[in-house]
Design a protein around this motif. Structure first.
Motif, mmCIF file in Angstrom:
data_model
loop_
_atom_site.group_PDB
_atom_site.id
_atom_site.type_symbol
_atom_site.label_atom_id
_atom_site.label_comp_id
_atom_site.label_asym_id
_atom_site.label_seq_id
_atom_site.Cartn_x
_atom_site.Cartn_y
_atom_site.Cartn_z
ATOM 1 N N MET A 140 12.954 -16.831 15.337
ATOM 2 C CA MET A 140 11.961 -17.271 14.306
ATOM 3 C C MET A 140 11.226 -16.370 13.762
ATOM 4 O O MET A 140 10.843 -15.106 13.931
ATOM 5 N N VAL A 141 11.501 -16.642 12.115
ATOM 6 C CA VAL A 141 10.661 -15.564 11.128
ATOM 7 C C VAL A 141 9.723 -16.245 10.515
ATOM 8 O O VAL A 141 9.572 -17.343 10.378
ATOM 9 N N ALA A 186 3.211 -9.988 -0.503
ATOM 10 C CA ALA A 186 3.254 -10.790 0.926
ATOM 11 C C ALA A 186 1.812 -10.825 1.354
ATOM 12 O O ALA A 186 0.837 -10.060 0.978
ATOM 13 N N GLU A 187 1.576 -11.629 2.421
ATOM 14 C CA GLU A 187 0.367 -11.700 3.089
ATOM 15 C C GLU A 187 0.338 -10.589 4.198
ATOM 16 O O GLU A 187 1.405 -9.874 4.455
ATOM 17 N N PRO A 188 -0.898 -10.292 4.800
ATOM 18 C CA PRO A 188 -0.570 -9.370 5.996
ATOM 19 C C PRO A 188 -0.001 -9.703 7.237
ATOM 20 O O PRO A 188 0.692 -9.064 7.945
ATOM 21 N N PHE A 189 0.072 -11.236 7.503
ATOM 22 C CA PHE A 189 0.579 -11.548 8.779
ATOM 23 C C PHE A 189 2.085 -11.396 8.863
ATOM 24 O O PHE A 189 2.824 -11.579 7.813
ATOM 25 N N GLY A 190 2.547 -11.284 10.020
ATOM 26 C CA GLY A 190 3.944 -11.329 10.057
ATOM 27 C C GLY A 190 4.296 -11.584 11.484
ATOM 28 O O GLY A 190 3.707 -11.131 12.337
ATOM 29 N N GLN A 191 5.440 -12.141 11.781
ATOM 30 C CA GLN A 191 6.089 -12.737 13.111
ATOM 31 C C GLN A 191 7.324 -12.662 13.150
ATOM 32 O O GLN A 191 8.120 -13.231 12.056
ATOM 33 N N TRP A 192 8.029 -12.281 14.255
ATOM 34 C CA TRP A 192 9.426 -12.525 14.499
ATOM 35 C C TRP A 192 9.901 -12.374 15.925
ATOM 36 O O TRP A 192 9.452 -11.384 16.544
ATOM 37 N N VAL A 193 10.329 -13.459 16.169
ATOM 38 C CA VAL A 193 10.724 -14.013 17.623
ATOM 39 C C VAL A 193 12.097 -13.896 17.862
ATOM 40 O O VAL A 193 12.602 -14.573 17.190
ATOM 41 N N ILE A 194 12.631 -12.935 18.939
ATOM 42 C CA ILE A 194 14.100 -12.927 18.481
ATOM 43 C C ILE A 194 14.742 -13.322 20.024
ATOM 44 O O ILE A 194 14.344 -12.589 21.159
#
Ligand code: CS2
Length: 501
Positions: free
Chosen positions: A238-239, A268-276
Motif C-alpha cells: 500500500m503506497v 509533494a505533501e509531507p505525509f508518506g506511507q508505505w506498507v509492504i
C-alpha cells in the motif's frame, strides 16, 4: 545560480557542488548519486520519484549502502528520460505544507533512466542484471492492460505483439521478457513489488505474469512459469503520498531555493506511507529504516487507503469539478462537499473495513481530509477525475457492494458514482468550462455525453460490466437512488446524502 551571462544553470552533478544546505534545502544526492543500480522501476512518473525513490534513498542514507540506485523506465513517453538525463538523474522534491515555508530535497538515488519504447533491449538487460534484486512498478491502473474479467487482455494488440515476441511494449510484457532473460543468464531470484492503487496489487501482477506465460507456446511458457514460481515473489504493498502534477509556479519556487533550473522537479505533501507485505525472494533496501512498515497481510491497509482516501478523492474530484472547483483543496473547503466526504468516510466506508493494527479509522479519515486542505498542493480535480473506469471499481463499487451486503445504504458512495456519471454526461462545470474525459474507455463512456435524461445516462453506464459487475445494476432501489442523484446533479443541485432516509 547564474552564470556570467545571467542565465540560470541547470541541476546536474557539477552544479550540485555549489549548493549550500539550509533549513529549506537538503542535498542527500551528494551521497546517494554515487550509488550503483540495484532496483529497476517500471513507470517512472512523479509519484515514484516522490515516494519509493525517497524511501530507497533514505534507506541508503541510513545504512550507507550504495548498491540500491534506481534504474527508472518510462512507459510511453520519453519526457522523464529527457528531463533527467541532462541532470545526471538528479531532481528536486518540493515539499509543501500549510503555514511553513516550502522545502526542497535534491535526490540522487535515480541513477539511470531508460525510455521503455526506444530502449527495450536495455530494459531487458537491466532486468536480467544480477545486481538488481527488486523490480518496483507504478504503471497506473490501465497500464496493466486487463480485460473485463481482470485477467491479461489477450485481445489487446500491444499484449498480443509482446506475446508474439516483438520488442515488448506493455508493462507485463517487459516484465516477463526481462524475467525470461534473467533466467537465461542465471542472474538469480528477484522480487517484483507493485506500487499501484489496486486491491491485492502483488497478486494481480503475479496473475498477469502467469497469464502471459500461459499465452506463450506451451513448452516455452511452462518452463518460464516454473522458473518464476521458484525465483520471483510478488508481495502486495500500500503506497500513499499526494503528488500533484508539477506546475511552473512550483518550478519557480524551487529555483528560488536552489538557484538552479530543474526540469525533473516533483511536488509533494509531507505525509508518506508505505506498507509492504514481507515476502521477498531476494535482497532488498532497508526500507524499514526509512519508515516503511512490513506486515504479513497488507489487505486491511490497502482497503483502508483505497476506500477512505482514494474513494473520497474521486468523489470530491467529480463533485468538485462539476461545481467549478479546480483543486481538491478548493473542493474540500466547500462546506457541502466536505460534509459529503465526511459522510462517505464515516458512514459508508469505515463500516466496510477491518481496522489495521493500531490504526483508528476515524482519525485516519480526518487526517485524509486535513491533507486535502493543504493549500500548497494545486492538485486539480480533473487530474484525479482521469481514468474513472479503472479507478472506480476498487474505490467506490466494491465498497458499495460491501455496505449493501451488510444491510446498509451507502448514500454518499452512490452520490460519488452519480457525480462520475454526471461529469461524463454534461462535460462541463456549472460555469460552462469544459471537463475533459480522459479515460481508456472514453469511446464507450463518451456515448452518454450530452444526454440530459438521467435514467438513460445511468442505464447506459451501469451496463458496463467491467466497471459495475453483475450485482449492483440489478438492485432496483439502488438504481433509483442513483438516477435521482444524477438528475439533481445534471440540474446543478448537490443532494445531501447524510439527511436522506
Ligand atoms: C489520486 C491518487 O489521482 C488519483 O486518482 O486519488 O493519485 C492519490 O493522490 C494517491 O493515491 C495518494 O496516495
Amino acid at each position: 545560480m547564474a552564470d556570467r551571462s545571467g542565465a540560470v544553470n541547470r541541476l546536474d552533478l557539477t552544479t550540485l557542488d555549489g549548493l549550500t544546505e539550509s533549513a529549506v534545502l537538503s542535498v542527500p544526492a551528494r551521497r546517494t548519486a554515487r550509488s550503483t543500480v540495484g532496483v529497476v522501476h517500471l513507470g517512472i512518473g512523479a509519484f515514484h520519484r516522490a515516494h519509493q525513490a525517497v524511501y530507497t534513498e533514505d534507506a541508503a542514507l541510513a545504512t550507507g549502502e550504495l548498491g540500491w540506485g534506481i534504474c527508472g523506465v518510462t512507459q510511453r513517453s520519453a519526457s522523464v528520460r529527457d528531463q533527467l538525463a541532462p541532470q545526471d538523474g538528479l531532481y528536486g522534491i518540493l515539499q509543501k505544507d500549510a503555514g511553513v515555508p516550502a522545502s526542497l530535497r535534491i535526490t540522487g538515488i535515480v541513477r539511470e533512466v531508460l525510455d521503455g519504447p526506444t530502449q527495450a533491449d536495455d530494459v531487458l538487460d537491466r532486468l536480467a542484471d544480477p545486481a538488481v534484486a527488486v523490480v518496483t512498478l507504478t504503471v497506473s491502473e490501465k497500464g496493466y492492460r486487463r480485460g473485463p474479467d481482470g485477467r491479461l487482455d489477450l485481445t489487446d494488440p500491444v499484449v498480443r505483439a509482446d506475446i508474439g515476441g516483438a520488442s515488448p511494449a506493455s508493462a507485463v510484457g517487459r516484465l516477463v521478457r526481462g524475467l525470461q532473460r534473467r533466467r537465461d543468464r542465471d542472474a538469480g531470484p528477484v522480487t517484483v513489488l507493485c506500487c499501484d492503487n489496486l486491491n491485492h496489487n502483488g497478486a494481480v501482477v503475479g496473475a498477469l505474469v502467469g497469464d502471459f506465460c500461459r499465452a506463450l507456446p506451451t513448452r516455452e511458457g511452462d518452463a518460464l512459469a516454473e522458473w518464476i514460481e521458484a525465483n520471483v515473489a510478488f508481495p502486495s504493498s500500500m503506497v500513499d503520498r499526494i503528488v500533484p502534477a508539477t506546475t511552473d509556479g512550483d518550478r519557480r519556487q524551487a529555483r528560488a531555493i536552489s538557484g538552479l533550473d530543474d526540469e525533473g522537479l516533483v511536488t509533494a505533501e509531507p505525509f508518506g506511507q508505505w506498507v509492504i507485505e514481507d515476502r521477498f525472494t531476494a535482497r532488498r533496501p532497508a526500507w524499514e529504516l526509512a519508515g516503511a512498515q512490513f506486515t504479513d497481510d497488507v489487505t486491511p491497509y490497502e482497503l483502508m487507503k483505497l476506500r477512505i482516501l482514494n474513494g473520497s478523492h474521486s468523489t470530491l474530484a467529480y463533485l468538485g469539478a462539476l461545481r467549478g472547483h479546480r483543486t481538491i483543496s478548493d473542493a474540500v473547503a466547500d462546506d457541502g462537499l466536505r460534509e459529503i466526504a465526511t459522510a462517505l468516510i464515516r458512514d459508508d466506508m469505515i463500516p466496510t473495513l477491518a481496522q489495521p493494527d493500531g490504526v483508528d479509522l476515524v482519525e485516519y479519515g480526518d487526517r485524509v481530509l486535513a491533507r486535502y486542505a493543504n493549500p500548497g498542493l494545486r492538485h486539480t480535480t480533473v487530474q484525479i477525475a482521469m481514468d474513472g473506469s479503472q479507478k472506480l471499481p476498487q474505490r467506490l463499487v466494491a465498497p458499495a457492494l460491501a455496505a449493501i451486503g451488510a444491510g446498509r445504504r451507502p448514500h454518499a458512495i452512490t452520490l460519488g458514482l452519480a457525480a462520475w456519471m454526471a461529469y461524463i454526461a454534461t462535460g462541463q462545470d456549472r460555469t460552462g468550462r469544459a471537463l475533459p474525459l480522459d479515460d481508456p474507455m472514453a469511446d464507450v463512456l463518451g456515448q452518454v455525453r450530452g444526454t440530459t435524461d438521467a435514467a438513460t445516462v445511468v442505464d447506459r453506464l451501469l451496463a458496463i460490466g467491467p466497471i459495475f459487475g453483475p450485482e449492483l445494476p440489478e438492485l432496483g432501489w439502488w438504481r433509483h437512488e442513483l438516477v435521482d442523484d444524477v438528475r439533481n446533479l445534471l440540474a446543478g443541485r448537490i443532494p445531501a446524502p447524510a439527511v436522506r432516509t
